[in-house]
Design a protein around this motif. Structure first.
Motif, PDB file in Angstrom:
ATOM      1  N   SER A 273       0.921  -1.252  -0.058  1.00 24.95           N
ATOM      2  CA  SER A 273       0.131   0.003   0.073  1.00 24.95           C
ATOM      3  C   SER A 273       0.948   1.147   0.042  1.00 24.95           C
ATOM      4  CB  SER A 273      -0.811   0.024   1.265  1.00 24.95           C
ATOM      5  OG  SER A 273      -1.774   1.227   1.267  1.00 24.95           O
ATOM      6  N   SER A 274       0.472   2.303  -1.059  1.00 20.44           N
ATOM      7  CA  SER A 274       1.559   3.342  -1.067  1.00 20.44           C
ATOM      8  C   SER A 274       0.386   4.583  -1.173  1.00 20.44           C
ATOM      9  CB  SER A 274       2.073   3.130  -2.353  1.00 20.44           C
ATOM     10  OG  SER A 274       2.851   4.572  -2.500  1.00 20.44           O
ATOM     11  N   THR A 275       0.596   5.485  -0.223  1.00 21.48           N
ATOM     12  CA  THR A 275      -0.312   6.516  -0.135  1.00 21.48           C
ATOM     13  C   THR A 275       0.751   7.804  -0.389  1.00 21.48           C
ATOM     14  OG1 THR A 275      -1.528   5.581   1.464  1.00 21.48           O
ATOM     15  CG2 THR A 275      -1.873   7.871   1.418  1.00 21.48           C
ATOM     16  N   LYS A 276       0.056   8.887  -1.239  1.00 23.10           N
ATOM     17  CA  LYS A 276       0.701   9.908  -1.677  1.00 23.10           C
ATOM     18  C   LYS A 276      -0.364  11.278  -1.354  1.00 23.10           C
ATOM     19  CE  LYS A 276       2.850  12.496  -5.279  1.00 23.10           C
ATOM     20  NZ  LYS A 276       3.264  12.652  -7.030  1.00 23.10           N
ATOM     21  N   VAL A 277       0.069  12.323  -0.528  1.00 23.59           N
ATOM     22  CA  VAL A 277      -0.638  13.061  -0.024  1.00 23.59           C
ATOM     23  C   VAL A 277      -0.259  14.385  -0.642  1.00 23.59           C
ATOM     24  CG1 VAL A 277      -1.674  14.472   1.874  1.00 23.59           C
ATOM     25  CG2 VAL A 277      -1.248  12.176   2.150  1.00 23.59           C
ATOM     26  N   THR A 278      -0.999  15.241  -1.210  1.00 20.24           N
ATOM     27  CA  THR A 278      -0.687  16.566  -2.027  1.00 20.24           C
ATOM     28  C   THR A 278      -1.541  17.652  -1.491  1.00 20.24           C
ATOM     29  OG1 THR A 278      -1.695  15.899  -4.192  1.00 20.24           O
ATOM     30  CG2 THR A 278       0.330  15.489  -4.192  1.00 20.24           C
ATOM     31  N   PRO A 286      -7.435  26.295   0.845  1.00 17.78           N
ATOM     32  CA  PRO A 286      -6.596  25.150   0.860  1.00 17.78           C
ATOM     33  C   PRO A 286      -7.317  23.958   0.525  1.00 17.78           C
ATOM     34  CG  PRO A 286      -6.927  25.610   3.332  1.00 17.78           C
ATOM     35  CD  PRO A 286      -7.677  26.723   2.526  1.00 17.78           C
ATOM     36  N   SER A 287      -6.828  22.844   0.195  1.00 15.75           N
ATOM     37  CA  SER A 287      -7.595  21.374  -0.061  1.00 15.75           C
ATOM     38  C   SER A 287      -6.372  20.512   0.055  1.00 15.75           C
ATOM     39  CB  SER A 287      -8.410  21.396  -1.313  1.00 15.75           C
ATOM     40  OG  SER A 287      -7.597  21.680  -2.726  1.00 15.75           O
ATOM     41  N   ILE A 288      -6.820  19.167   0.103  1.00 10.94           N
ATOM     42  CA  ILE A 288      -5.890  17.813   0.066  1.00 10.94           C
ATOM     43  C   ILE A 288      -6.447  16.964  -0.849  1.00 10.94           C
ATOM     44  CG2 ILE A 288      -4.941  16.207   1.414  1.00 10.94           C
ATOM     45  CD1 ILE A 288      -3.480  18.676   2.260  1.00 10.94           C
ATOM     46  N   SER A 289      -5.324  16.229  -1.515  1.00 14.04           N
ATOM     47  CA  SER A 289      -5.651  14.964  -2.360  1.00 14.04           C
ATOM     48  C   SER A 289      -4.742  13.809  -1.630  1.00 14.04           C
ATOM     49  CB  SER A 289      -5.235  15.288  -3.656  1.00 14.04           C
ATOM     50  OG  SER A 289      -6.107  16.088  -4.270  1.00 14.04           O
ATOM     51  N   ILE A 290      -5.399  12.935  -1.767  1.00 15.02           N
ATOM     52  CA  ILE A 290      -4.874  11.360  -1.270  1.00 15.02           C
ATOM     53  C   ILE A 290      -4.953  10.420  -2.131  1.00 15.02           C
ATOM     54  CG2 ILE A 290      -4.647   9.814   0.460  1.00 15.02           C
ATOM     55  CD1 ILE A 290      -5.963  11.864   2.712  1.00 15.02           C
ATOM     56  N   LYS A 291      -4.145   9.969  -2.741  1.00 14.62           N
ATOM     57  CA  LYS A 291      -3.965   8.692  -3.613  1.00 14.62           C
ATOM     58  C   LYS A 291      -3.494   7.820  -3.164  1.00 14.62           C
ATOM     59  CE  LYS A 291      -4.286   7.218  -7.931  1.00 14.62           C
ATOM     60  NZ  LYS A 291      -3.695   5.751  -7.717  1.00 14.62           N
ATOM     61  N   LEU A 292      -4.078   6.352  -2.958  1.00 13.81           N
ATOM     62  CA  LEU A 292      -3.673   5.199  -2.513  1.00 13.81           C
ATOM     63  C   LEU A 292      -3.533   4.047  -3.834  1.00 13.81           C
ATOM     64  CD1 LEU A 292      -5.377   6.410  -0.104  1.00 13.81           C
ATOM     65  CD2 LEU A 292      -4.694   4.432   1.250  1.00 13.81           C
ATOM     66  N   ASP A 293      -2.426   3.634  -4.062  1.00 14.24           N
ATOM     67  CA  ASP A 293      -2.181   2.612  -4.764  1.00 14.24           C
ATOM     68  C   ASP A 293      -2.054   1.285  -3.893  1.00 14.24           C
ATOM     69  OD1 ASP A 293      -2.154   3.605  -7.622  1.00 14.24           O
ATOM     70  OD2 ASP A 293      -0.479   4.859  -6.793  1.00 14.24           O
ATOM     71  N   ILE A 294      -2.746   0.258  -4.256  1.00 17.46           N
ATOM     72  CA  ILE A 294      -2.955  -0.859  -3.105  1.00 17.46           C
ATOM     73  C   ILE A 294      -2.693  -2.198  -3.875  1.00 17.46           C
ATOM     74  CG2 ILE A 294      -4.413  -2.139  -1.666  1.00 17.46           C
ATOM     75  CD1 ILE A 294      -5.479   0.639  -0.662  1.00 17.46           C
ATOM     76  N   GLU A 295      -1.944  -3.055  -3.489  1.00 15.95           N
ATOM     77  CA  GLU A 295      -1.988  -4.433  -4.235  1.00 15.95           C
ATOM     78  C   GLU A 295      -2.417  -5.400  -3.421  1.00 15.95           C
ATOM     79  OE1 GLU A 295       2.270  -4.941  -5.326  1.00 15.95           O
ATOM     80  OE2 GLU A 295       1.866  -3.646  -7.004  1.00 15.95           O
ATOM     81  N   LYS A 322     -13.596   0.612  -3.831  1.00 18.03           N
ATOM     82  CA  LYS A 322     -14.866   1.518  -3.267  1.00 18.03           C
ATOM     83  C   LYS A 322     -14.994   1.338  -1.604  1.00 18.03           C
ATOM     84  CE  LYS A 322     -20.011   2.115  -3.704  1.00 18.03           C
ATOM     85  NZ  LYS A 322     -21.046   1.587  -4.446  1.00 18.03           N
ATOM     86  N   GLN A 323     -14.804   0.042  -1.314  1.00 13.48           N
ATOM     87  CA  GLN A 323     -15.208  -0.380   0.188  1.00 13.48           C
ATOM     88  C   GLN A 323     -13.993   0.354   1.055  1.00 13.48           C
ATOM     89  OE1 GLN A 323     -16.051  -4.361   1.483  1.00 13.48           O
ATOM     90  NE2 GLN A 323     -14.127  -4.226   2.520  1.00 13.48           N
ATOM     91  N   ILE A 324     -12.800   0.263   0.675  1.00  8.14           N
ATOM     92  CA  ILE A 324     -11.738   1.147   1.344  1.00  8.14           C
ATOM     93  C   ILE A 324     -11.930   2.536   1.340  1.00  8.14           C
ATOM     94  CG2 ILE A 324      -9.038   1.519   1.190  1.00  8.14           C
ATOM     95  CD1 ILE A 324      -8.775  -1.324   0.311  1.00  8.14           C
ATOM     96  N   LYS A 325     -12.296   3.193   0.092  1.00  2.64           N
ATOM     97  CA  LYS A 325     -12.268   4.707   0.032  1.00  2.64           C
ATOM     98  C   LYS A 325     -13.477   5.149   1.027  1.00  2.64           C
ATOM     99  CE  LYS A 325     -13.506   8.005  -3.649  1.00  2.64           C
ATOM    100  NZ  LYS A 325     -14.778   8.709  -2.799  1.00  2.64           N
ATOM    101  N   GLU A 326     -14.749   4.483   0.742  1.00  5.79           N
ATOM    102  CA  GLU A 326     -15.819   4.950   1.604  1.00  5.79           C
ATOM    103  C   GLU A 326     -15.409   4.785   3.174  1.00  5.79           C
ATOM    104  OE1 GLU A 326     -18.835   2.384   0.628  1.00  5.79           O
ATOM    105  OE2 GLU A 326     -19.276   3.550  -1.199  1.00  5.79           O
ATOM    106  N   VAL A 378      -8.612   5.611  -4.484  1.00  3.34           N
ATOM    107  CA  VAL A 378      -8.081   4.409  -4.129  1.00  3.34           C
ATOM    108  C   VAL A 378      -8.091   3.570  -5.308  1.00  3.34           C
ATOM    109  CG1 VAL A 378      -8.196   2.143  -2.598  1.00  3.34           C
ATOM    110  CG2 VAL A 378      -9.008   4.599  -1.641  1.00  3.34           C
ATOM    111  N   ASP A 379      -7.142   3.141  -5.597  1.00  6.12           N
ATOM    112  CA  ASP A 379      -6.908   2.099  -6.893  1.00  6.12           C
ATOM    113  C   ASP A 379      -6.020   0.847  -6.522  1.00  6.12           C
ATOM    114  OD1 ASP A 379      -6.612   1.286  -9.415  1.00  6.12           O
ATOM    115  OD2 ASP A 379      -5.026   2.658 -10.071  1.00  6.12           O
ATOM    116  N   VAL A 380      -7.116  -0.065  -6.356  1.00  3.07           N
ATOM    117  CA  VAL A 380      -6.568  -1.425  -6.084  1.00  3.07           C
ATOM    118  C   VAL A 380      -6.382  -2.561  -7.047  1.00  3.07           C
ATOM    119  CG1 VAL A 380      -7.221  -3.554  -4.779  1.00  3.07           C
ATOM    120  CG2 VAL A 380      -7.737  -1.489  -3.874  1.00  3.07           C
ATOM    121  N   HIS A 381      -5.140  -3.375  -7.246  1.00  3.83           N
ATOM    122  CA  HIS A 381      -5.095  -3.958  -8.171  1.00  3.83           C
ATOM    123  C   HIS A 381      -4.572  -5.551  -7.523  1.00  3.83           C
ATOM    124  CE1 HIS A 381      -4.086  -1.026 -11.060  1.00  3.83           C
ATOM    125  NE2 HIS A 381      -3.448  -0.123 -10.018  1.00  3.83           N
TER     126      HIS A 381
END
Length: 394
Positions: A273-278, A286-295, A322-326, A378-381
């Motif tokens: 699991s890799s999380t990038k916060v910008t 201000p606003s925040i974006s969180i992108k998760l790449d999960i295997e 979807k489940q993890i994102k919610e 959240v992007d799961v593979h």
């Protein structure tokens, strides 16, 4: 003259050779493996867990002795309580090998300032010990529980914390330096792992607790303890703690349980699991974006799905994402709005993104934070499905 110079040089050499003037023999010390700090009325209480070397080192340990002893002392200050311990212990406590510091719940609610100050200043101690909060128990009670498998309870707590962090994700090991750095934020917020006594707390300090197949009292980690302005303000549940680890890029391995389309469940193992916060600014908003790449890998399945088909895997990826994102959105809402603490250090992200814009809103951060817009993706593979790719249910 030459003799005089030689004599002075000899004296200087002798002074340099006196490096062992303050040495202490091992048999003169009581090795402390864990320390507990409680607040009792207006007094501070220190508890120390000391190794019984004859039990731990001997291959033929006596059944009449326990592997550790605990000692307790009270004082108007923590330092006074520590010095008073010497009136109880047969040897001087030696703290350099302490693995765990437990802060009692009442002490944590009042504030950790004095505790951190003491251990920061101690020249004998180290800063790489783990700090834990006791939940529904005092630190003294936690340190009094004898544990199976591991003779020294402090070692059990240390190893359980590390293993749980690596394969479950609901705990997080925090050492003194990390805690001080986290508390240096604007709202002085941080998280610490919490531990409680599972079962019969009264049976924990008897040797019978480690003589039964099912120990009556066991030490168990729970959700993360939340601190704001150095004080304990609440706890995240185990699931929320795991979500926090996802958001904070601390997940090493964990699992997900997904409902099948009709009946049954699919269990997957999160292997990466890799999380990038910008951070972003638009007209100083201000606003925040969180992108998760999960295997993940499929670990267990109890419904008739054909995992050899790409559309089945695609559907599984979408449902898991979807489940993890919610769930992450719900947990983030709890952190932002219920506790109003910047645990994920969004302020630092925004400062790095645009320090000039950050300086313009910095004074209003504590007001802006609860309503800060955060976008989670959240992007799961799915990487592996095992050797049994089809399951037929009668």
């Amino acid at each position: 003259m030459k003799h005089k110079v030689s004599f002075i040089l000899l004296l200087l050499v002798l002074l340099l050779l006196g490096g062992c003037w303050n040495k202490r023999e091992l048999n003169e010390l009581a090795i402390v493996t864990a320390v507990g700090v409680d607040k009792s009325d207006e007094l501070f209480e220190i508890s120390v867990q000391i190794v019984n070397p004859s039990q731990v080192a001997s291959k033929k340990a006596s059944s009449n002795q326990v592997p550790v002893y605990t000692y307790h002392a009270k004082g108007k200050s923590l330092f006074e309580a520590i010095r008073k311990l010497t009136s109880l212990t047969p040897r001087k406590p030696y703290y350099a090998h302490a693995q765990i510091i437990i802060i009692g719940e009442e002490m944590a609610k009042e504030g950790m300032n004095s505790v951190l100050d003491l251990f920061q200043r101690d020249p004998e101690g180290r800063s790489d010990f783990n700090i834990i909060v006791s939940h529904d128990s005092t630190a003294q009670e936690i340190l009094s529980v004898l544990t199976p498998l591991e003779d020294v309870p402090a070692s059990k707590m240390f190893k359980s914390l590390r293993v749980s962090e690596a394969v479950w994700g609901a705990t997080e090991s925090v050492i003194l330096d990390d805690l001080i750095q986290s508390l240096g934020s604007i709202d002085h917020s941080a998280v610490l792992p919490s531990i409680h006594i599972h079962g019969d707390a009264g049976a924990g300090d008897f040797s019978s607790n480690i003589e039964k197949i099912d120990s009556p009292a066991q030490l168990k980690y729970g959700g993360l303890a939340i601190f704001k302005n150095y004080k304990l303000i609440g706890y995240l549940s185990e699931q929320e703690s795991r979500d926090y680890s996802f958001l904070n890029n601390h997940i090493k391995s964990t699992f997900e349980i997904i409902a099948c389309p009709e009946q049954g469940k699919i269990s997957t193992e999160i292997i990466n699991s890799s999380t990038k916060v910008t951070g972003h600014f638009q007209n100083d908003l201000p606003s925040i974006s969180i992108k998760l790449d999960i295997e993940q890998n499929v670990a267990e399945i109890s419904c008739p799905l054909d995992l050899t088909k790409s559309k089945t895997i695609d559907a599984l990826n979408k449902v898991t994402s979807k489940q993890i994102k919610e769930r992450l959105e719900r947990t983030l809402q709890t952190i932002q709005q219920t506790y109003q603490v910047d645990l994920l250090k969004f302020s630092e992200v925004l400062h790095r993104e645009d320090y000039q814009a950050w300086n313009r809103i910095k004074k209003n951060w504590l007001t802006l934070y609860p309503e800060l817009a955060v976008q989670i993706e959240v992007d799961v593979h799915t990487k592996g499905v095992g050797t049994a790719t089809k399951l037929k249910l009668d």
